[in-house]
Design a protein around this motif. Structure first.
Motif, PDB file in Angstrom:
ATOM      1  N   HIS A 305       0.809  -1.228   0.000  1.00 23.19           N
ATOM      2  CA  HIS A 305       0.000   0.000   0.000  1.00 23.19           C
ATOM      3  C   HIS A 305       0.839   1.274   0.000  1.00 23.19           C
ATOM      4  N   GLU A 306       2.168   1.121  -0.070  1.00 22.40           N
ATOM      5  CA  GLU A 306       3.039   2.283  -0.217  1.00 22.40           C
ATOM      6  C   GLU A 306       3.315   2.601  -1.687  1.00 22.40           C
ATOM      7  N   PRO A 370      -6.134  -4.797   8.864  1.00 21.14           N
ATOM      8  CA  PRO A 370      -5.369  -3.941   9.793  1.00 21.14           C
ATOM      9  C   PRO A 370      -6.154  -3.612  11.062  1.00 21.14           C
ATOM     10  N   SER A 374      -6.496   4.201  11.056  1.00 18.76           N
ATOM     11  CA  SER A 374      -5.808   5.051  10.082  1.00 18.76           C
ATOM     12  C   SER A 374      -5.292   4.232   8.900  1.00 18.76           C
ATOM     13  N   GLU A 375      -4.823   3.018   9.177  1.00 23.13           N
ATOM     14  CA  GLU A 375      -4.306   2.181   8.087  1.00 23.13           C
ATOM     15  C   GLU A 375      -5.449   1.656   7.225  1.00 23.13           C
ATOM     16  N   ARG A 376      -6.562   1.315   7.858  1.00 23.27           N
ATOM     17  CA  ARG A 376      -7.717   0.855   7.082  1.00 23.27           C
ATOM     18  C   ARG A 376      -8.223   1.957   6.160  1.00 23.27           C
ATOM     19  N   LYS A 378      -6.492   4.479   4.963  1.00 22.54           N
ATOM     20  CA  LYS A 378      -5.514   4.705   3.903  1.00 22.54           C
ATOM     21  C   LYS A 378      -5.673   3.679   2.788  1.00 22.54           C
ATOM     22  N   ILE A 379      -5.836   2.408   3.167  1.00 17.22           N
ATOM     23  CA  ILE A 379      -5.969   1.348   2.169  1.00 17.22           C
ATOM     24  C   ILE A 379      -7.276   1.492   1.388  1.00 17.22           C
ATOM     25  N   THR A 417     -14.074   3.749   8.376  1.00 15.03           N
ATOM     26  CA  THR A 417     -13.094   3.341   7.361  1.00 15.03           C
ATOM     27  C   THR A 417     -13.513   3.813   5.979  1.00 15.03           C
ATOM     28  N   SER A 565      -5.893   9.792   1.057  1.00 16.02           N
ATOM     29  CA  SER A 565      -4.825   8.794   1.159  1.00 16.02           C
ATOM     30  C   SER A 565      -3.608   9.288   0.421  1.00 16.02           C
TER      31      SER A 565
END
Length: 566
Positions: A305-306, A370, A374-376, A378-379, A417, A565
């Protein structure tokens, strides 16, 4: 050969009971069946031997099915020659092709298009075509609808080709390709090759153009080798090689024979994509865009995801295209993908279906897996961008799969999310879903495909739309062969091929696979493409996906602050 009668079955059972010493049971069975035992001269139980032999044959048969190196045509040969299970083939009278009475073995509509025809008459029609300028340019293999003038203009405007100049040549090509796509539904490759070779040997009494017929047949065989060799059985390939070798005095036979041998020397036969061309016929200069490689690509901490959403779309598209081009036209026949007894006929199509399901499940999994909100978020935002790029690249297959993953019911619980992302992303997602929807028989989607085809742009279609069309067609037009209304007349075959249905099937399959003729030009990045080969982060079942979403709790309404994101 043929079916075993009830009387024979009874005699085999009585012989088995006699051999086992079960006289009383034998007498009861003989009385109930009202038949006396006739001595079968076999030392031992015939029933036992037959069952044992059948068991060995069935084991061998299943081994052939499970062996991926075995071709479907070889399996069909085994079923017919060893097990005595013949596929339903066209019933044709044994008439020499040079004695065929075409008028009573062909049905046409008011404008002369074929509705039904015998196999002999069909081979005659194919070999009467003027294909002196016949070519294998992939960009010319296409179906058009409209008047003669409209088709002429379409061909001239699109291709400016010296080879396809008029309506008749285009119809001739359609006839040949329709036959090669659909012939497994009504005959075997050996049968039609025998007719083709009989047609090659023109009798002295014939008034037809010998050179034209023979040249046409050789070029038809060349097209068969270039495009449809995977549909041929091993025996059929041997027949073709023997025929070409016997006729090497014909310079074209020699060239075609060398081409066949090149095709056979490759263990992994794939579609060869020709150089892409501009509408005026000139070679298209394709510029490969610079890949968007993340700086930490080689780092142990690298995470998918980066990666930039556009580069993710490119790499996913390259992998999907690799799977897509392996699908053969015959895999769509008789709904093989949906029938347990026919699935061995559609290995690549089934892998594509499995891939669709895996990509859809992976999409949902990477969102719910995740622990951190925050990670959810972003994805989820990254996947919204990904689906937009997939749509722009013409990868409607992945676009539909990712869209299905984003619509998973488990995500309805995760309102923080999925909420408060840029409105433009959500609007784009809604418009993409509408464009790919099944409304009006996928009307908007079919228009998208046609537009990309007109611009010679590569496309990976969502195959489900066409599979639905083929299913409905089979439900509506159930017969592959029909009774000949002229049956009983001298020279008339009992049955005819339902050719109108075959033309619709071939056109549908061609619309699916035509886009393979233009390839994608992106730089493969191994570390990223492996993500879309293994789908390692996906959950195995829908229950696991839902349970992971439940563990995050029922998220409250998202805050009003927008989130972008990276």
């Amino acid at each position: 050969e043929g079916s075993v009668s009830d009387e024979m079955i009874t005699q085999i059972l009585l012989q088995h009971l006699l051999f086992e010493g079960l006289e009383k049971t034998k007498k009861i069975l003989s009385k109930e069946c009202k038949t006396n035992y006739r001595n079968i001269g076999f030392d031992g139980s015939l029933l036992y031997e037959l069952v044992k032999k059948s068991s060995y044959q069935i084991d061998e048969f299943y081994s052939m099915i499970l062996n991926q190196s075995k071709k479907e045509t070889d399996i069909r040969e085994y079923m017919k020659n060893v097990l005595g299970i013949a596929s339903q083939e066209l019933s044709q009278a044994k008439i020499n092709i040079w004695n065929e009475k075409v008028p009573i073995n062909k049905i046409t509509d008011e404008i002369g298009d074929i509705l039904a025809i015998s196999l002999n008459s069909l081979v005659i029609a194919m070999t009467r075509l003027n294909v002196n300028e016949y070519t294998d340019l992939e960009s010319e293999w296409k179906y058009y609808k409209g008047t003669k003038e409209e088709i002429d203009e379409a061909v001239k405007d699109l291709f400016k080709s010296n080879y396809v100049e008029n309506y008749e040549k285009l119809k001739n090509r359609q006839l040949i390709d329709t036959f090669f796509i659909t012939y497994p539904t009504f005959t075997s490759s050996e049968n039609f090759l025998k007719l083709l070779f009989d047609r090659y040997h023109v009798p002295e009494s014939s008034t037809e153009d010998v050179r034209l017929i023979q040249k046409t047949i050789v070029r038809i065989i060349n097209r068969l080798g270039n495009r449809y060799i995977s549909s041929l059985s091993s025996a059929a390939i041997e027949m073709i090689i023997a025929f070409l070798n016997e006729n090497k005095q014909n310079s074209e036979c020699k060239i075609v024979c060398e081409n066949f041998e090149r095709q056979l020397s490759s263990h992994n036969r794939v579609l060869v994509v020709p150089p892409q061309k501009n509408p005026d016929g000139s070679r298209l200069h394709v510029v490969t865009p610079k890949p968007l490689i993340p700086q930490n690509l080689l780092s142990p901490t690298f995470a998918w995801h980066e990666v930039n959403a556009l580069e993710l779309a490119r790499q996913l598209t390259l992998v999907d295209y690799e799977y897509f081009v392996k699908i053969e036209p015959y895999e769509f026949l008789n709904q093989a993908w949906s029938k347990a007894r026919l699935k061995h006929r559609a290995p690549h199509l089934l892998r594509m279906i499995e891939r669709f399901n895996a990509l859809s499940r992976w999409t949902t999994s990477v969102i719910v897996r995740p622990k951190a909100l925050s990670e959810r978020r972003k994805i989820y935002g990254l996947l919204l961008q990904l689906i937009n790029h997939l749509f722009e690249l013409g990868n409607y297959f992945a676009c539909t799969a990712v869209s299905a993953g984003l619509s998973n019911s488990a995500l309805r619980r995760l309102r923080k999310t999925t909420g408060n992302h840029p409105q433009a992303w959500k609007t784009t997602l809604a418009s993409i879903k509408e464009a790919l929807s099944s409304t009006a028989n996928y009307a908007q989607y079919r228009t998208l495909l046609k537009n990309r085809e007109m611009l010679n742009q590569p496309t990976i279609p969502f195959l489900g739309a066409f599979q639905t069309s083929l299913t409905h067609l089979d439900d509506r037009m159930t017969e592959d062969v029909i009774d000949n209304p002229n049956a009983g007349q001298e020279g008339a075959h009992p049955q005819l091929i339902a050719w109108h249905k075959k033309c619709i099937i071939a056109s549908t399959i061609d619309n699916m696979l035509f886009s393979r003729h233009w390839s994608y030009h992106y730089t493969p990045i191994h570390q990223i493409s492996m993500i879309f080969r293994s789908f390692e982060d996906q959950f195995e079942t829908e229950e696991e996906v839902y349970q992971a979403a439940v563990e995050h709790g029922n998220e409250a309404d998202a805050s009003k602050q927008n989130f972008s994101s990276k």
